[in-house]
Design a protein around this motif. Structure first.
Motif, PDB file in Angstrom:
ATOM      1  N   ILE A  69       0.839  -1.164   0.205  1.00 32.10           N
ATOM      2  CA  ILE A  69      -0.173   0.010  -0.080  1.00 32.10           C
ATOM      3  C   ILE A  69       0.927   1.156  -0.103  1.00 32.10           C
ATOM      4  O   ILE A  69       1.763   1.282   0.804  1.00 32.10           O
ATOM      5  N   ALA A  70       0.668   2.032  -0.864  1.00 31.09           N
ATOM      6  CA  ALA A  70       1.615   3.473  -0.821  1.00 31.09           C
ATOM      7  C   ALA A  70       1.519   4.103   0.488  1.00 31.09           C
ATOM      8  O   ALA A  70       0.656   4.315   0.826  1.00 31.09           O
ATOM      9  N   ASN A  71       2.592   4.632   0.807  1.00 25.18           N
ATOM     10  CA  ASN A  71       2.856   5.478   2.004  1.00 25.18           C
ATOM     11  C   ASN A  71       2.961   6.879   1.397  1.00 25.18           C
ATOM     12  O   ASN A  71       3.831   7.514   1.012  1.00 25.18           O
ATOM     13  N   ALA A  72       1.802   7.603   1.485  1.00 26.65           N
ATOM     14  CA  ALA A  72       1.703   8.838   0.919  1.00 26.65           C
ATOM     15  C   ALA A  72       2.201   9.869   2.136  1.00 26.65           C
ATOM     16  O   ALA A  72       1.122  10.145   2.912  1.00 26.65           O
ATOM     17  N   MET A  73       3.158  10.578   2.431  1.00 23.15           N
ATOM     18  CA  MET A  73       3.628  11.275   3.193  1.00 23.15           C
ATOM     19  C   MET A  73       3.482  12.876   3.062  1.00 23.15           C
ATOM     20  O   MET A  73       2.854  13.312   4.163  1.00 23.15           O
ATOM     21  N   THR A  74       3.690  13.365   1.933  1.00 22.17           N
ATOM     22  CA  THR A  74       3.420  14.839   1.952  1.00 22.17           C
ATOM     23  C   THR A  74       2.300  15.060   1.666  1.00 22.17           C
ATOM     24  O   THR A  74       1.287  14.271   1.213  1.00 22.17           O
ATOM     25  N   GLU A  75       1.754  16.425   1.741  1.00 20.98           N
ATOM     26  CA  GLU A  75       0.278  16.551   1.546  1.00 20.98           C
ATOM     27  C   GLU A  75       0.037  16.510  -0.117  1.00 20.98           C
ATOM     28  O   GLU A  75      -0.984  15.989  -0.343  1.00 20.98           O
ATOM     29  N   VAL A  76       0.903  17.055  -0.923  1.00 20.39           N
ATOM     30  CA  VAL A  76       0.810  16.700  -2.332  1.00 20.39           C
ATOM     31  C   VAL A  76       0.394  15.432  -2.574  1.00 20.39           C
ATOM     32  O   VAL A  76      -0.379  14.967  -3.452  1.00 20.39           O
ATOM     33  N   LEU A  83      -5.829   5.616  -5.288  1.00 20.09           N
ATOM     34  CA  LEU A  83      -5.459   4.291  -5.628  1.00 20.09           C
ATOM     35  C   LEU A  83      -5.139   3.597  -4.118  1.00 20.09           C
ATOM     36  O   LEU A  83      -4.842   2.568  -4.156  1.00 20.09           O
ATOM     37  N   GLY A  84      -5.397   4.064  -2.980  1.00 24.01           N
ATOM     38  CA  GLY A  84      -5.125   3.684  -1.792  1.00 24.01           C
ATOM     39  C   GLY A  84      -3.856   4.014  -1.189  1.00 24.01           C
ATOM     40  O   GLY A  84      -2.653   4.130  -2.014  1.00 24.01           O
ATOM     41  N   ALA A  85      -3.746   4.566   0.072  1.00 22.25           N
ATOM     42  CA  ALA A  85      -2.584   4.992   0.691  1.00 22.25           C
ATOM     43  C   ALA A  85      -2.656   5.059   2.346  1.00 22.25           C
ATOM     44  O   ALA A  85      -3.848   4.937   2.913  1.00 22.25           O
ATOM     45  N   TRP A  86      -1.729   5.009   2.852  1.00 26.80           N
ATOM     46  CA  TRP A  86      -1.673   4.955   4.376  1.00 26.80           C
ATOM     47  C   TRP A  86      -0.462   6.124   4.912  1.00 26.80           C
ATOM     48  O   TRP A  86       0.491   6.627   4.135  1.00 26.80           O
ATOM     49  N   TYR A  89       0.024   9.151  11.778  1.00 29.15           N
ATOM     50  CA  TYR A  89      -0.459  10.627  12.079  1.00 29.15           C
ATOM     51  C   TYR A  89       0.535  11.389  12.187  1.00 29.15           C
ATOM     52  O   TYR A  89       2.001  11.258  12.763  1.00 29.15           O
ATOM     53  N   ASN A  90       0.576  12.549  11.658  1.00 32.76           N
ATOM     54  CA  ASN A  90       1.863  13.535  11.318  1.00 32.76           C
ATOM     55  C   ASN A  90       3.110  13.007  10.846  1.00 32.76           C
ATOM     56  O   ASN A  90       4.135  13.514  10.969  1.00 32.76           O
ATOM     57  N   ASN A  91       2.935  12.022  10.221  1.00 32.00           N
ATOM     58  CA  ASN A  91       4.027  11.150   9.487  1.00 32.00           C
ATOM     59  C   ASN A  91       5.095  10.651  10.519  1.00 32.00           C
ATOM     60  O   ASN A  91       6.367  10.748  10.110  1.00 32.00           O
ATOM     61  N   ASP A  92       4.838  10.510  11.848  1.00 32.48           N
ATOM     62  CA  ASP A  92       5.534  10.437  12.790  1.00 32.48           C
ATOM     63  C   ASP A  92       5.326   8.800  13.086  1.00 32.48           C
ATOM     64  O   ASP A  92       4.218   8.413  13.745  1.00 32.48           O
ATOM     65  N   ALA A  93       6.326   7.831  12.938  1.00 34.74           N
ATOM     66  CA  ALA A  93       6.315   6.657  13.290  1.00 34.74           C
ATOM     67  C   ALA A  93       6.057   6.023  14.550  1.00 34.74           C
ATOM     68  O   ALA A  93       5.494   5.086  14.834  1.00 34.74           O
ATOM     69  N   SER A  94       6.337   7.075  15.519  1.00 38.11           N
ATOM     70  CA  SER A  94       6.239   6.805  17.015  1.00 38.11           C
ATOM     71  C   SER A  94       4.691   6.625  17.553  1.00 38.11           C
ATOM     72  O   SER A  94       4.463   6.015  18.613  1.00 38.11           O
ATOM     73  N   ARG A 198      -6.537  12.340   9.090  1.00 36.60           N
ATOM     74  CA  ARG A 198      -5.792  13.081   8.047  1.00 36.60           C
ATOM     75  C   ARG A 198      -6.842  13.645   7.294  1.00 36.60           C
ATOM     76  O   ARG A 198      -7.731  12.837   6.693  1.00 36.60           O
ATOM     77  N   ASN A 199      -6.952  14.885   6.811  1.00 31.64           N
ATOM     78  CA  ASN A 199      -8.001  15.422   5.783  1.00 31.64           C
ATOM     79  C   ASN A 199      -7.453  15.279   4.411  1.00 31.64           C
ATOM     80  O   ASN A 199      -6.337  14.787   4.143  1.00 31.64           O
ATOM     81  N   ALA A 200      -8.424  15.426   3.554  1.00 33.63           N
ATOM     82  CA  ALA A 200      -8.312  15.231   2.139  1.00 33.63           C
ATOM     83  C   ALA A 200      -7.209  16.001   1.387  1.00 33.63           C
ATOM     84  O   ALA A 200      -6.703  15.644   0.609  1.00 33.63           O
TER      85      ALA A 200
END
Length: 256
Positions: A69-76, A83-86, A89-94, A198-200
């Motif tokens: 599953i794609a890891n979409a980190m940036t807002e862009v 197509l599906g992403a994960w 929260y706040n891109n913080d693995a902790s 996470r908002n759209a």
């Protein structure tokens, strides 16, 4: 001499009534849990109504078929994929251990033909389209599903009603929830935690204040049903929709 006998009789009846009301108490026991395709283990509880729920939010980064599953980190990147992403929260693995991951709705559903479900009146005349389904679930372990709105409602009815069920679904500490964590008892064993969303548009909100989970059904073309819990409420809302391009937590329910 009859008066003492009468008093004793009243006491016995009161005791009997108290025992009878205790039969309606919420109960649960530990289930066997489930492993996802990556080997992450999710404990589960079996409620007195027969439903078996996982007690942790989903953490997988892999579809059931083994595709990533794609890891979409940036807002862009988050905004531009359907197509599906994960993400964390706040891109913080902790945040993963406690809250799990946030998923697009697009990560949940397959590409099969949509099925319409209708609302009818007493004359069997269609008065509204309730939702569209897409099968199968792309992300669920075998034998498990993402709950539908009806599944959430069954849980809430078992816990009393939507006005108070939220408190019975929330982790009862202030380790994760912001004060006051109103009405929180975790009597259901559901162990709801406030993983935020996470908002759209890619922005993040509400960690420690809200936990919000997808329902596996559409409400509208671009929105789907969700189930929220709030730090300052003991209620949970019905038919609470969210943009499918946003990110929410996922819980699993065992298929009957």
């Amino acid at each position: 001499m009859k008066l003492p006998i009468f008093i004793i009789t009243v006491i016995l009846l009161a005791s009997c009534n108290k025992t009878s009301s205790s039969n309606n108490e919420i109960s649960y026991e530990d289930g066997n849990g489930v492993l996802d395709v990556e080997g992450n283990f999710y404990p589960s509880i079996i409620l007195g109504n027969g439903q078996e729920w996982t007690t942790l939010n989903l953490k997988t980064t892999t579809y059931l078929n083994g595709d990533p599953i794609a890891n979409a980190m940036t807002e862009v990147s988050w905004t531009n994929t359907n197509l599906g992403a994960w993400c964390y929260y706040n891109n913080d693995a902790s945040n993963n251990d406690v809250y799990g991951k946030l998923y697009h709705f697009h990560a949940l559903v397959g590409d099969t033909i949509a099925v319409e479900k209708y609302v009818t009146n007493n004359d069997n005349i269609i008065i509204d389209t309730l939702f569209y389904d897409s099968f199968p679930c792309r992300i669920c372990p075998e034998g498990w599903k993402i709950p539908y709105e009806d599944d959430w409602i069954e849980l809430i009815n078992y816990l009393g009603n939507s006005n108070t069920a939220g408190g019975k679904m929330k982790d009862s500490t202030l380790n994760y929830w912001k004060s006051p964590n109103l009405g929180a008892t975790n009597k259901s064993g559901f162990n709801g935690v406030p993983g935020g969303l996470r908002n759209a548009n890619g922005s993040f909100n509400y960690i420690t204040e809200m936990g919000r989970w997808w329902c596996f059904e559409d409400a509208y073309q671009d929105y789907a049903h969700t189930r929220p819990l709030h730090f300052d409420q003991e209620s949970t809302m019905n038919h609470y929709v969210f943009d499918k391009s946003g990110g929410l937590s996922v819980r699993l329910l065992k298929i009957d």
